[in-house]
Each structure stands twice: as structure tokens, then as C-alpha cells.
Design an enzyme around this catalytic site. Sequence first.
Site, PDB file in Angstrom:
ATOM      1  N   LYS A  43      -4.142 -11.389  29.522  1.00  0.00           N
ATOM      2  CA  LYS A  43      -5.364 -11.883  28.712  1.00  0.00           C
ATOM      3  C   LYS A  43      -4.820 -13.314  28.160  1.00  0.00           C
ATOM      4  CE  LYS A  43      -7.844  -8.608  26.539  1.00  0.00           C
ATOM      5  NZ  LYS A  43      -8.274  -7.475  25.472  1.00  0.00           N
ATOM      6  N   THR A 129     -12.348  -1.449  12.811  1.00  0.00           N
ATOM      7  CA  THR A 129     -12.997  -0.447  12.072  1.00  0.00           C
ATOM      8  C   THR A 129     -12.024   0.677  12.049  1.00  0.00           C
ATOM      9  OG1 THR A 129     -14.993  -1.255  13.291  1.00  0.00           O
ATOM     10  CG2 THR A 129     -14.840   1.248  11.967  1.00  0.00           C
ATOM     11  N   GLU A 159     -16.090  -5.916  10.624  1.00  0.00           N
ATOM     12  CA  GLU A 159     -16.853  -6.961  11.414  1.00  0.00           C
ATOM     13  C   GLU A 159     -18.139  -6.156  12.098  1.00  0.00           C
ATOM     14  OE1 GLU A 159     -16.523 -10.128  11.795  1.00  0.00           O
ATOM     15  OE2 GLU A 159     -18.334  -9.755  12.774  1.00  0.00           O
ATOM     16  N   LYS A 212     -18.478   0.073   6.359  1.00  0.00           N
ATOM     17  CA  LYS A 212     -18.580  -0.182   8.077  1.00  0.00           C
ATOM     18  C   LYS A 212     -18.925   1.105   8.783  1.00  0.00           C
ATOM     19  CE  LYS A 212     -18.224  -1.677  12.387  1.00  0.00           C
ATOM     20  NZ  LYS A 212     -19.180  -2.576  12.915  1.00  0.00           N
ATOM     21  N   LEU A 258     -34.795   1.589  16.530  1.00  0.00           N
ATOM     22  CA  LEU A 258     -35.677   3.124  16.816  1.00  0.00           C
ATOM     23  C   LEU A 258     -36.167   3.010  18.230  1.00  0.00           C
ATOM     24  CD1 LEU A 258     -38.105   3.159  13.860  1.00  0.00           C
ATOM     25  CD2 LEU A 258     -36.179   4.681  14.287  1.00  0.00           C
ATOM     26  N   GLY A 261     -34.333   6.256  24.262  1.00  0.00           N
ATOM     27  CA  GLY A 261     -33.675   6.117  25.669  1.00  0.00           C
ATOM     28  C   GLY A 261     -32.801   6.913  26.322  1.00  0.00           C
ATOM     29  N   GLY A 265     -24.237   4.049  23.266  1.00  0.00           N
ATOM     30  CA  GLY A 265     -22.787   4.214  23.976  1.00  0.00           C
ATOM     31  C   GLY A 265     -22.056   3.050  23.488  1.00  0.00           C
ATOM     32  N   CYS A 268     -18.257   1.150  19.978  1.00  0.00           N
ATOM     33  CA  CYS A 268     -18.499   1.481  18.543  1.00  0.00           C
ATOM     34  C   CYS A 268     -18.977   2.545  18.116  1.00  0.00           C
ATOM     35  CB  CYS A 268     -18.887   0.394  17.880  1.00  0.00           C
ATOM     36  SG  CYS A 268     -17.991  -1.106  17.913  1.00  0.00           S
ATOM     37  N   LYS A 271     -17.278   6.355  18.785  1.00  0.00           N
ATOM     38  CA  LYS A 271     -16.071   6.575  18.301  1.00  0.00           C
ATOM     39  C   LYS A 271     -16.240   6.487  16.726  1.00  0.00           C
ATOM     40  CE  LYS A 271     -13.795   2.061  17.897  1.00  0.00           C
ATOM     41  NZ  LYS A 271     -13.922   1.961  16.537  1.00  0.00           N
TER      42      LYS A 271
HETATM   43  P1  NAD Z   1     -10.386  -4.743  22.276  1.00  0.00           P
HETATM   44  O1  NAD Z   1      -9.716  -3.529  22.806  1.00  0.00           O
HETATM   45  O2  NAD Z   1     -11.347  -5.399  22.987  1.00  0.00           O
HETATM   46  O3  NAD Z   1      -9.253  -5.637  21.647  1.00  0.00           O
HETATM   47  C1  NAD Z   1      -8.098  -4.938  20.881  1.00  0.00           C
HETATM   48  C2  NAD Z   1      -7.089  -5.912  21.445  1.00  0.00           C
HETATM   49  O4  NAD Z   1      -5.911  -5.754  20.707  1.00  0.00           O
HETATM   50  C3  NAD Z   1      -6.613  -5.881  22.890  1.00  0.00           C
HETATM   51  O5  NAD Z   1      -6.629  -6.980  23.758  1.00  0.00           O
HETATM   52  C4  NAD Z   1      -5.073  -5.187  22.734  1.00  0.00           C
HETATM   53  O6  NAD Z   1      -4.227  -5.564  23.871  1.00  0.00           O
HETATM   54  C5  NAD Z   1      -4.683  -5.981  21.370  1.00  0.00           C
HETATM   55  N1  NAD Z   1      -3.756  -5.032  20.648  1.00  0.00           N
HETATM   56  C6  NAD Z   1      -3.565  -4.059  20.451  1.00  0.00           C
HETATM   57  N2  NAD Z   1      -2.401  -3.671  19.808  1.00  0.00           N
HETATM   58  C7  NAD Z   1      -1.739  -4.896  19.653  1.00  0.00           C
HETATM   59  C8  NAD Z   1      -0.471  -5.593  18.815  1.00  0.00           C
HETATM   60  N3  NAD Z   1       0.335  -4.728  18.406  1.00  0.00           N
HETATM   61  N4  NAD Z   1      -0.437  -6.967  18.833  1.00  0.00           N
HETATM   62  C9  NAD Z   1      -1.327  -7.676  19.486  1.00  0.00           C
HETATM   63  N5  NAD Z   1      -2.262  -7.174  20.242  1.00  0.00           N
HETATM   64  C10 NAD Z   1      -2.503  -5.901  20.102  1.00  0.00           C
HETATM   65  O7  NAD Z   1     -11.341  -4.025  20.771  1.00  0.00           O
HETATM   66  P2  NAD Z   1     -12.543  -4.814  20.134  1.00  0.00           P
HETATM   67  O8  NAD Z   1     -13.643  -4.368  20.693  1.00  0.00           O
HETATM   68  O9  NAD Z   1     -12.148  -6.326  19.962  1.00  0.00           O
HETATM   69  O10 NAD Z   1     -12.224  -3.970  18.886  1.00  0.00           O
HETATM   70  C11 NAD Z   1     -11.313  -4.077  17.946  1.00  0.00           C
HETATM   71  C12 NAD Z   1     -11.730  -3.357  16.572  1.00  0.00           C
HETATM   72  O11 NAD Z   1     -12.968  -3.970  16.002  1.00  0.00           O
HETATM   73  C13 NAD Z   1     -11.869  -2.000  16.828  1.00  0.00           C
HETATM   74  O12 NAD Z   1     -11.554  -1.224  15.510  1.00  0.00           O
HETATM   75  C14 NAD Z   1     -13.390  -1.918  16.830  1.00  0.00           C
HETATM   76  O13 NAD Z   1     -13.868  -0.751  16.350  1.00  0.00           O
HETATM   77  C15 NAD Z   1     -13.759  -2.860  15.840  1.00  0.00           C
HETATM   78  N6  NAD Z   1     -15.402  -3.545  16.136  1.00  0.00           N
HETATM   79  C16 NAD Z   1     -15.688  -3.792  17.379  1.00  0.00           C
HETATM   80  C17 NAD Z   1     -16.714  -4.545  17.641  1.00  0.00           C
HETATM   81  C18 NAD Z   1     -17.341  -4.690  19.155  1.00  0.00           C
HETATM   82  O14 NAD Z   1     -18.481  -4.871  19.371  1.00  0.00           O
HETATM   83  N7  NAD Z   1     -16.541  -4.534  20.084  1.00  0.00           N
HETATM   84  C19 NAD Z   1     -17.549  -4.913  16.570  1.00  0.00           C
HETATM   85  C20 NAD Z   1     -17.470  -4.518  15.375  1.00  0.00           C
HETATM   86  C21 NAD Z   1     -16.100  -4.174  15.143  1.00  0.00           C
END
Ligand code: NAD
Length: 439
Positions: A43, A129, A159, A212, A258, A261, A265, A268, A271
Site C-alpha cells: 500500500k 471506531t 470519523e 459514533k 429509509l 432494499g 452492508g 461499518c 460490525k
Molecule cells: P482499512 O482496513 O481500510 O484500513 C486500516 C489500515 O490500518 C490498513 O491499511 C492496515 O494495514 C493498517 N494497520 C493496521 N494496523 C496497523 C499498524 N499497527 N500500523 C500501521 N498500520 C496499521 O480500515 P478503514 O475502513 O480505514 O477503517 C479504519 C477505522 O475507521 C475502523 O475502525 C472503521 O470502523 C472506522 N471507520 C471507517 C469508515 C469507512 O467508511 N471505511 C468510516 C468511519 C469510520
Amino acid sequence: MPQKKNKSHKLAFIGAGYVGLVSGTCLAEIGHHVILVDINKEKIDKLKQGAIPIYEPGLEDLVKRNVKAKRLSFTTSLPQAVKKSDVIFIAVNTPPQPNGRADLSYVAAAAREIAEVADSYKVVVDKSTVPVQTGQRVAETIKRYNTRGIDFDVVSNPEFLREGSAIEDFMEPDRIVVGVENRRAEKIMREIYAPVDAPFIVTDVKSAELIKHASNSFLAMKISFANALARICELSGANIDKVTYGMGLDKRIGQHFLKAGVGYGGSCFPKDIAAFISIADDMGYDFELLKAVEKINKYACNLFLQKIEQALWVTKGKTIAVWGLAFKPNTDDMRNAPSIPIIEQLYADGATMNAYDPQASQTAKAALGDKVNYKKSMYETLKGADALVIITDWDEFKNPDWSKVSSLLKSPIIIDGRNMFEPRDMEKSGFVYHSVGRG
Ligand code: NAD
């Protein structure tokens, strides 16, 4: 877009996923110096080469601009990033465990690593989260593993961005929530977000964490409510779209979330609702309401499968065209996409599937392998198919050339899990059209 003058801070983001990459880049855009860290070398290499590992509208340009301005950089070295930064955001994944609890091992590992290398005052901001009381655990971990006894503050800054409109959501949010335990951390967080014009809500850490989980659960509850109503509409002969429109005009209810469908999924909602139920359980509260939300969601997906089976009578040996694989439009994210259980079941039943998704074909391959034939266009899926199944409501599917659809399909059956079209129009065009909650 933000206007106010910003005091620039040195920020590190641990985790360059959807949230880390978008929010880190946006904070660079508003003037901060941001280092994005990820353990995933592939990445980071991609990002260093100017490639974006995810599909998110507008992100590529924003990343390029901020890298060029030297406000944004990427590394796999957490120690380097922590040493160079005053504020460290934890934006790692918090996936579900099989029992529904949030797996906080990535958060714990990040906190420990930060503690081991921090050599001056740091604000550690949890952006992932997490269940209520995680901030407390993060603070304990930092205290335990920082042998230098550095001063630090733990902040919760959940977030709320949505994939597909993540940049706009971050830059123009409905609110910014910051949970702090003292004025020093609050001041720094205010400075970081100063250019963003949005209500700035300051709470204690636990309340911010709960905001959140509560927000996501409430939104999921609205979707499940609409899906439960859709079933009542089907059983009574009413129309869910009219019912939810009529409800949503009441300002206390609103139109958002509302839509009936195939169920929610994504990475977020499923889980976070499971984690919220578990943490409530741990604290001695049986969150029955959220258990029902989960149950209705599963039921919505099963009901859609039943509709496909009823429309085709026998699915074994049939060819099914599938439009949309991602869990929602404008993203390539396949995590917990309803397309997965639907396709897996149809595959197990012996159907052949030709699928098209404008962005998620690559990510879908990791989730579905060769259970589907991946096609390059929506029309390619239709050739010789016994029915068309719509799972994701991408804009691209909104105005198809119906005569082309009709001539390519072997039989004119459409099962639409997103209510994209008017049943009467579809019938007039000669299709046997099944949708959700409409008569
Ligand atoms: P993601 O899996 O896309 O990204 C997480 C990243 O963290 C991965 O690239 C992983 O390799 C990296 N990582 C894990 N451990 C690490 C470490 N010790 N050092 C460095 N990098 C590390 O996840 P995401 O979708 O970005 O979600 C992250 C958090 O934000 C989650 O808790 C999620 O619930 C929350 N969140 C997600 C969204 C969304 O729309 N995706 C929106 C709001 C909140």
C-alpha cells in the site's frame, strides 16, 4: 470549502486505509503536515508511486497536490512518523471477531508501538471506531509501555465520512466530535480543525466513543425499519416508496436512510452494531432493539434471494446477470457487501452468474473468486441470461437502453434489490419486474 487561517500541526496517521488516507490527506489539504503510516508495504509503495490503493472520487488529485506541496508523505516506519509528529491519529481497522466483539488488537498494537517510541508530549487521537471505554485502555497501554514517562493525552475523534463521498464528508461534516479529558488536548484539536466550518462538539472521551456507535446503530435501525415496513407493504399491497416518502416529510423523521432494499452492508454498520450489542452485553444491558435490527437486515437479504428463486422457479442451470457488487455505489469496497451472500447462495444452487460493477470487480475477485464471471459492461452480463438481478444502485444503471436489455436477455425478468425503476413503466416495457415492498 474551508476558509479560515490554520495553525499548522505535525500529524501522523497510523493506518492508511479508507479513513486514514482520506482524513490524513484532507488534513494536509487544510495546511497540516501529515505522515501516513501503514504496515502494508504494498500500500505504501503504491502511494509513494502516486497510485491510490482504493477507489474514492477526487482522492487521487488531492493526494497528488499535497504530496507535491510536501505536506503529505508515506512510510512503513511508525517510529519515524511518531517522532516527527505532535499529534498521532490511530486509524487502524477494528474488524469484528466471530462473537461480534470488536477486535481491538490493531488499536492495542498501535498504542503500544507509539508508547515505545514517543520521546515528547503527544496527543494520541483515536479515529478508529471503537467501543466505549477503549480510550481508557489506550491510555493505560501508553502509560505501561512508555518507559520514559512522557506526558500524553488520549482523545476520541470518531470519523463519520462515508465511502464514495468521503472527501466532501470530511471537509464539510455535519459535526466534528472530539472527546477530551483536558483543555490542553481540546485546544490542539480545535486548532487542527479550525479551518473546517462545522459544529465542534467537545465531550468526555467515553461520550465521544458512544456518539459514533450510537449514530451508526441509529442509521442501521432506520434501514431495518424501512425493510420491515417493506415486508408489511408486500403483504398488504401498499407501496414502500410512498410510505417512506410520506413519513420522511416529517422533519423529526427525515428522508435519509429509509430506503428499503437488500439490507445494509459495508465495513461499518454490520460490525459496529455487533460490537455495540457486545459491549452493552458486557456492561449488563441486553440491547434487544439492535438485535432486532440485525435480524431484520438478514431477513431482507434472504427475502431478496427468495424473490430471485421464485422468479426463476429453478435456479440450478440458469444464467443470471448481476448489476452491482460493491456494498453501495461510488466505492470499490466489498466488505460485508450483500452481493456476497446472494451470489454464494445462487452459486451453491447451481446458477451461473455474469456480473458487472463499475469499480468493484477487482475487490470482488478477492471475496467471490470464480463464483462469478466478471464482465466489462452492464450489457455484456445480459447476453443469454435468464434474468437480471440488481444489487447496487450505481448511477450508470439508472438509464439503460431498455430495448438493448430486452433483446440481450433470454427472458425479460428483472429482480431489483434497490427499487431503481417504476414497476408500472417496467411492465409497460414488457418486463416481469420484481422489486422490494411495492405491492
Ligand atoms: P482499512 O482496513 O481500510 O484500513 C486500516 C489500515 O490500518 C490498513 O491499511 C492496515 O494495514 C493498517 N494497520 C493496521 N494496523 C496497523 C499498524 N499497527 N500500523 C500501521 N498500520 C496499521 O480500515 P478503514 O475502513 O480505514 O477503517 C479504519 C477505522 O475507521 C475502523 O475502525 C472503521 O470502523 C472506522 N471507520 C471507517 C469508515 C469507512 O467508511 N471505511 C468510516 C468511519 C469510520
